[in-house]
Design an enzyme around this catalytic site. Structure first.
Site, PDB file in Angstrom:
ATOM      1  N   LYS A  15     -64.789 -59.053  -7.058  1.00 30.59           N
ATOM      2  CA  LYS A  15     -65.499 -60.342  -7.101  1.00 30.59           C
ATOM      3  C   LYS A  15     -66.997 -60.164  -6.828  1.00 30.59           C
ATOM      4  O   LYS A  15     -67.825 -60.747  -7.512  1.00 30.59           O
ATOM      5  CB  LYS A  15     -64.911 -61.316  -6.067  1.00 30.59           C
ATOM      6  CG  LYS A  15     -63.444 -61.648  -6.292  1.00 30.59           C
ATOM      7  CD  LYS A  15     -62.959 -62.794  -5.405  1.00 30.59           C
ATOM      8  CE  LYS A  15     -62.904 -62.459  -3.929  1.00 30.59           C
ATOM      9  NZ  LYS A  15     -61.923 -61.427  -3.567  1.00 30.59           N
ATOM     10  N   ARG A  90     -60.065 -70.370  -0.186  1.00 28.55           N
ATOM     11  CA  ARG A  90     -59.029 -69.378   0.107  1.00 28.55           C
ATOM     12  C   ARG A  90     -57.765 -70.007   0.663  1.00 28.55           C
ATOM     13  O   ARG A  90     -56.823 -69.278   0.985  1.00 28.55           O
ATOM     14  CB  ARG A  90     -59.571 -68.393   1.128  1.00 28.55           C
ATOM     15  CG  ARG A  90     -59.906 -67.008   0.550  1.00 28.55           C
ATOM     16  CD  ARG A  90     -60.519 -66.234   1.673  1.00 28.55           C
ATOM     17  NE  ARG A  90     -60.514 -64.827   1.589  1.00 28.55           N
ATOM     18  CZ  ARG A  90     -61.586 -64.085   1.284  1.00 28.55           C
ATOM     19  NH1 ARG A  90     -62.700 -64.631   0.906  1.00 28.55           N
ATOM     20  NH2 ARG A  90     -61.517 -62.774   1.352  1.00 28.55           N
ATOM     21  N   ARG A 129     -63.846 -48.010  -0.753  1.00 31.44           N
ATOM     22  CA  ARG A 129     -65.042 -48.775  -0.419  1.00 31.44           C
ATOM     23  C   ARG A 129     -65.393 -48.598   1.061  1.00 31.44           C
ATOM     24  O   ARG A 129     -66.558 -48.574   1.436  1.00 31.44           O
ATOM     25  CB  ARG A 129     -64.794 -50.266  -0.745  1.00 31.44           C
ATOM     26  CG  ARG A 129     -66.011 -51.144  -0.553  1.00 31.44           C
ATOM     27  CD  ARG A 129     -65.795 -52.529  -1.131  1.00 31.44           C
ATOM     28  NE  ARG A 129     -65.119 -53.410  -0.201  1.00 31.44           N
ATOM     29  CZ  ARG A 129     -64.739 -54.663  -0.487  1.00 31.44           C
ATOM     30  NH1 ARG A 129     -64.945 -55.163  -1.691  1.00 31.44           N
ATOM     31  NH2 ARG A 129     -64.135 -55.399   0.403  1.00 31.44           N
ATOM     32  N   ARG A 135     -68.032 -51.836   6.340  1.00 29.15           N
ATOM     33  CA  ARG A 135     -67.252 -53.003   6.768  1.00 29.15           C
ATOM     34  C   ARG A 135     -66.054 -52.551   7.590  1.00 29.15           C
ATOM     35  O   ARG A 135     -65.208 -51.804   7.087  1.00 29.15           O
ATOM     36  CB  ARG A 135     -66.753 -53.781   5.540  1.00 29.15           C
ATOM     37  CG  ARG A 135     -67.828 -54.613   4.897  1.00 29.15           C
ATOM     38  CD  ARG A 135     -67.305 -55.348   3.683  1.00 29.15           C
ATOM     39  NE  ARG A 135     -66.105 -56.139   3.928  1.00 29.15           N
ATOM     40  CZ  ARG A 135     -65.632 -57.041   3.081  1.00 29.15           C
ATOM     41  NH1 ARG A 135     -66.270 -57.270   1.946  1.00 29.15           N
ATOM     42  NH2 ARG A 135     -64.544 -57.713   3.365  1.00 29.15           N
ATOM     43  N   ARG A 147     -54.953 -58.195   4.939  1.00 28.39           N
ATOM     44  CA  ARG A 147     -55.788 -59.025   4.054  1.00 28.39           C
ATOM     45  C   ARG A 147     -55.037 -59.328   2.756  1.00 28.39           C
ATOM     46  O   ARG A 147     -55.115 -60.440   2.232  1.00 28.39           O
ATOM     47  CB  ARG A 147     -57.119 -58.313   3.763  1.00 28.39           C
ATOM     48  CG  ARG A 147     -58.032 -58.317   4.978  1.00 28.39           C
ATOM     49  CD  ARG A 147     -59.134 -57.288   4.855  1.00 28.39           C
ATOM     50  NE  ARG A 147     -60.054 -57.581   3.780  1.00 28.39           N
ATOM     51  CZ  ARG A 147     -60.857 -56.662   3.227  1.00 28.39           C
ATOM     52  NH1 ARG A 147     -60.835 -55.407   3.644  1.00 28.39           N
ATOM     53  NH2 ARG A 147     -61.676 -57.011   2.266  1.00 28.39           N
TER      54      ARG A 147
END
Ligand code: AMP
Length: 195
Positions: A15, A90, A129, A135, A147
């Site tokens: 996204k 969400r 990532r 993060r 998640r």
């Protein structure tokens, strides 16, 4: 007529990458709730403090906090051509609140474009990532799995909410950045013509 897009999909679907391109192409204001929360954590604001514990566990920040924050950021852009909502809504409650909020402003969601990527690929992408993103929620495999589970449980109803309005457009999220961007634009342009 404003162009208000929801860029939808599970964590790791791409996204963020695609929003950059779409924001530029359609000249929209990009609103990523995740980015806004992270900026607040960095700035040690009250909102950041509220959000951090949820984010570190891979849980959703409560609806009341998220909706209020989102509405206040939208209100800071009264002259926007439209918005790209990235990572919002969400939950069903967020989708209902967003529709009501836009309707009060005499506008609405034009379409939701969903990046479809299967779970194994998401896990691999997020772990990769995590090597560079900085993060905390991209590093721990349990948090990553949480998640994905939270997405399945709480976020997939948002797809149904917009399917019921005939605004849902699914796009294959596997391919090069350019290929996926092309698919998204085709879906958006078609939805726009029919809006
Ligand atoms: P993202 O950058 O979109 O992956 O979001 C990172 C984290 O921020 C999520 O795991 C949630 O903890 C929080 N977050 C982002 N957007 C929302 C939202 N719309 N509702 C609740 N929590 C959110």
């Amino acid at each position: 007529m404003a162009l208000n897009l929801i860029l939808f999909g599970p964590p790791g679907a791409g996204k963020g990458t695609q929003s950059e391109f779409l924001t530029e192409k359609y000249q929209l204001v990009h609103l990523s709730t995740g980015d806004i929360f992270r900026a607040n954590i960095k700035g040690e604001t009250e909102l950041g403090l509220k959000a951090k514990a949820y984010m570190d566990r891979g849980e959703l920040v409560p609806d009341s906090v998220t909706i209020e924050m989102l509405e206040s950021v939208v209100n800071q852009h009264p002259n926007a051509n439209g918005f790209i909502f990235d990572g919002f809504p969400r939950t069903s409650a967020q989708a209902i609140a967003l529709d009501e909020f836009l309707s009060k402003k005499n506008t609405s969601i034009t379409c939701l474009v969903a990046l479809e990527v299967e779970e194994n690929e998401l896990r691999a992408r997020l772990l990769k990532r995590g090597e560079t993103s900085g993060r905390p929620d991209d590093v721990n495999p349990e948090v990553i799995q949480n998640r994905i589970n939270v997405y399945q449980r709480e976020t997939t109803p948002v797809a149904d909410h917009y399917k019921a309005q005939s605004k849902y457009h699914g796009v294959d999220g596997i391919g090069t950045i350019e290929e996926i961007a092309e698919r998204l634009c085709a879906a958006i342009d078609k939805a726009r013509e029919n809006a």
